[in-house]
Design a protein around this motif. Structure first.
Motif, short mmCIF file in Angstrom:
data_model
loop_
_atom_site.label_atom_id
_atom_site.label_comp_id
_atom_site.label_asym_id
_atom_site.label_seq_id
_atom_site.Cartn_x
_atom_site.Cartn_y
_atom_site.Cartn_z
N ARG A 41 53.64 -54.68 6.47
CA ARG A 41 52.22 -55.25 6.14
C ARG A 41 51.14 -54.68 6.83
N HIS A 47 46.14 -53.83 15.02
CA HIS A 47 46.68 -54.11 16.33
C HIS A 47 47.36 -53.10 16.94
N VAL A 59 41.17 -53.07 16.24
CA VAL A 59 40.36 -53.99 15.39
C VAL A 59 40.64 -55.53 15.98
N GLY A 60 41.77 -55.99 16.14
CA GLY A 60 42.10 -57.28 16.64
C GLY A 60 42.68 -56.87 17.96
N PRO A 61 43.04 -57.92 18.62
CA PRO A 61 43.50 -57.75 20.06
C PRO A 61 44.90 -57.14 20.17
N TRP A 66 52.99 -60.31 24.50
CA TRP A 66 52.77 -61.21 23.75
C TRP A 66 53.48 -62.36 24.30
N ARG A 69 51.40 -64.60 26.47
CA ARG A 69 50.05 -64.95 26.20
C ARG A 69 50.03 -66.46 25.94
N GLY A 73 45.27 -66.72 18.56
CA GLY A 73 43.87 -66.66 17.99
C GLY A 73 42.83 -67.68 18.77
N LEU A 83 52.75 -69.71 16.10
CA LEU A 83 52.45 -68.29 15.77
C LEU A 83 53.07 -68.23 14.35
N SER A 94 41.90 -70.95 11.76
CA SER A 94 40.80 -70.42 12.36
C SER A 94 39.56 -69.79 11.15
N PRO A 100 42.61 -61.27 8.27
CA PRO A 100 42.90 -62.03 6.89
C PRO A 100 44.24 -62.53 6.70
N LEU A 116 57.61 -60.43 17.84
CA LEU A 116 56.55 -60.43 18.53
C LEU A 116 56.96 -61.06 19.97
C1 HEC Z 1 42.63 -56.38 9.10
C2 HEC Z 1 42.84 -56.45 10.30
C3 HEC Z 1 44.42 -57.20 10.74
C4 HEC Z 1 45.31 -57.19 10.23
C5 HEC Z 1 45.66 -56.31 8.90
C6 HEC Z 1 46.23 -58.12 10.92
N1 HEC Z 1 45.58 -58.62 12.12
FE1 HEC Z 1 46.30 -59.85 13.39
N2 HEC Z 1 44.20 -60.29 14.09
C7 HEC Z 1 43.08 -59.65 13.62
C8 HEC Z 1 42.05 -60.09 14.33
C9 HEC Z 1 40.85 -59.64 14.42
C10 HEC Z 1 42.58 -61.14 14.98
C11 HEC Z 1 41.69 -62.10 16.22
C12 HEC Z 1 41.63 -63.21 15.45
C13 HEC Z 1 41.01 -64.51 15.99
O1 HEC Z 1 41.09 -64.46 17.31
O2 HEC Z 1 40.44 -65.11 15.49
C14 HEC Z 1 44.08 -61.18 15.06
C15 HEC Z 1 44.84 -61.95 15.91
C16 HEC Z 1 46.20 -61.89 15.57
C17 HEC Z 1 47.20 -62.65 16.49
C18 HEC Z 1 46.67 -63.58 17.62
C19 HEC Z 1 46.30 -62.67 18.54
C20 HEC Z 1 45.67 -63.41 20.02
O3 HEC Z 1 45.62 -62.66 21.04
O4 HEC Z 1 45.65 -64.63 20.13
C21 HEC Z 1 48.37 -62.24 16.36
C22 HEC Z 1 49.77 -62.64 17.08
C23 HEC Z 1 48.27 -61.29 15.02
N3 HEC Z 1 47.07 -61.19 14.73
C24 HEC Z 1 49.21 -60.68 14.34
C25 HEC Z 1 49.19 -59.90 13.13
C26 HEC Z 1 50.47 -59.59 12.43
C27 HEC Z 1 51.74 -59.89 12.71
C28 HEC Z 1 49.65 -58.94 11.56
C29 HEC Z 1 50.66 -58.31 10.14
C30 HEC Z 1 51.44 -59.31 9.26
C31 HEC Z 1 48.51 -58.78 11.34
N4 HEC Z 1 48.19 -59.63 12.64
C32 HEC Z 1 47.50 -58.24 10.73
C33 HEC Z 1 43.18 -58.56 12.57
C34 HEC Z 1 44.23 -58.09 11.86
#
Ligand code: HEC
Length: 150
Positions: A41, A47, A59-61, A66, A69, A73, A83, A94, A100, A116
């Motif tokens: 994915r 991340h 880009v994200g945290p 994990w 934590r 989000g 989760l 959110s 996305p 995770l």
């Molecule tokens: C396009 C970028 C993008 C992709 C692709 C993406 N994420 Fe994220 N993710 C983010 C962002 C930005 C945040 C922070 C969102 C928020 O706090 O509102 C986030 C937040 C999270 C969190 C919560 C983190 C926290 O500190 O609370 C988790 C867990 C997570 N993502 C897992 C995943 C997983 C697993 C995938 C793949 C299935 C994924 N993400 C794909 C951008 C992405």
């Protein structure tokens, strides 16, 4: 092997695939499959994720430590069902978040969540422990380097 050696072996093995504590275990989920889901994915495009090749983006945290934590989000307590719901549809939890909704199935989300929760389970930081300015935890080695062993 004596207890000291066993402890050392456990420490050295402590990179990724540990058993989460009981309240973070997900019945019927498979962390190994979850790792594959995370790779497929492209979660690593956004991340830092220990144990996932190429997952070094900011880009994200970062999803290091994990299982330690508190929130998902910044919205929901970090518990398995929350989760899983986040991974299935972060926009529902959110709206407007930069993460996305990627259309994960329940199965995929459960497995990815199980993976995770294997991160950061090896050595809990004792409550009240003071970390140095550059420390994320008490481990002897840097943990953000990409791993070449998968
Ligand atoms: C396009 C970028 C993008 C992709 C692709 C993406 N994420 Fe994220 N993710 C983010 C962002 C930005 C945040 C922070 C969102 C928020 O706090 O509102 C986030 C937040 C999270 C969190 C919560 C983190 C926290 O500190 O609370 C988790 C867990 C997570 N993502 C897992 C995943 C997983 C697993 C995938 C793949 C299935 C994924 N993400 C794909 C951008 C992405």
């Amino acid at each position: 092997m004596g207890p000291a050696l066993l402890a050392l072996a456990a420490l050295l093995a402590g990179c990724g695939e540990e058993e989460p504590p009981p309240h973070l275990r997900i019945a019927d989920a498979d962390p190994a499959r979850g790792r594959a889901v995370i790779l497929e994915r492209g979660c690593g495009a956004c991340h830092v994720i220990p144990g996932i090749r190429g997952a070094v983006a900011w880009v994200g945290p970062p999803l290091v430590e994990w299982s330690r934590r508190s929130y998902v989000g910044g919205r929901l307590p970090n518990a398995p069902e929350n989760l899983i719901a986040w991974l299935r549809d972060p926009q529902a939890i959110s709206p407007g978040s930069a993460m996305p909704s990627l259309g994960l199935t329940e199965r995929e989300a459960r497995d990815a969540a199980a993976y995770l929760y294997t991160i950061g389970t090896a050595q809990p930081v004792p409550a009240g422990m003071v970390l140095g300015p550059r420390e994320g935890g008490p481990r002897p080695e840097a943990r953000l380097r990409p791993r070449g062993d998968q």
